[in-house]
Design a protein around this motif. Structure first.
Motif, mmCIF file in Angstrom:
data_model
loop_
_atom_site.group_PDB
_atom_site.id
_atom_site.type_symbol
_atom_site.label_atom_id
_atom_site.label_comp_id
_atom_site.label_asym_id
_atom_site.label_seq_id
_atom_site.Cartn_x
_atom_site.Cartn_y
_atom_site.Cartn_z
ATOM 1 N N SER A 1 82.806 29.955 31.549
ATOM 2 C CA SER A 1 84.085 29.947 31.612
ATOM 3 C C SER A 1 84.666 29.721 33.166
ATOM 4 N N SER A 2 85.584 29.633 33.026
ATOM 5 C CA SER A 2 86.631 29.187 34.774
ATOM 6 C C SER A 2 87.545 30.370 35.039
ATOM 7 N N ILE A 3 87.990 29.790 36.504
ATOM 8 C CA ILE A 3 89.105 30.445 36.449
ATOM 9 C C ILE A 3 90.408 28.781 37.402
ATOM 10 N N ALA A 4 91.714 29.135 36.559
ATOM 11 C CA ALA A 4 92.445 28.239 37.040
ATOM 12 C C ALA A 4 93.411 28.737 38.774
ATOM 13 N N LEU A 5 93.229 27.654 39.312
ATOM 14 C CA LEU A 5 93.683 27.802 40.605
ATOM 15 C C LEU A 5 94.681 27.020 41.002
ATOM 16 N N PHE A 6 95.682 27.315 41.296
ATOM 17 C CA PHE A 6 97.026 26.854 41.434
ATOM 18 C C PHE A 6 97.854 26.812 42.985
ATOM 19 N N TYR A 7 97.954 25.652 43.383
ATOM 20 C CA TYR A 7 98.814 25.536 45.098
ATOM 21 C C TYR A 7 99.840 25.617 45.170
ATOM 22 N N GLY A 8 101.127 25.646 45.823
ATOM 23 C CA GLY A 8 102.374 25.901 45.710
ATOM 24 C C GLY A 8 102.808 26.626 45.937
#
Length: 67
Positions: A23-30
């Protein structure tokens, strides 16, 4: 330094999730408003959980996100 620690910790968590659970996690920057504008069309967000931060600008930013 704080942001680097958070980023590194999230990357470690992502790696562990991929290895152990495929599985994974979504990482967002901004800026939060821009990130929400980016992800809301693709994800059925029903709740957002945050921690409490005591810096002045955070309170103002949080109010914008709440709206």
């Amino acid at each position: 330094m704080r942001a680097t620690f958070i980023y590194d910790t999230l990357q470690t968590l992502r790696t562990q999730l991929e290895k152990k659970y495929a599985s994974s996690i979504a990482l967002f920057y901004g800026k939060p408003v821009e990130v929400f504008d980016q992800i809301l069309p693709s994800y059925p967000v029903v709740a957002v959980f945050t921690n409490h931060d005591y810096e002045t600008y955070v309170g103002e930013r949080g109010e914008v996100i709440r709206k």
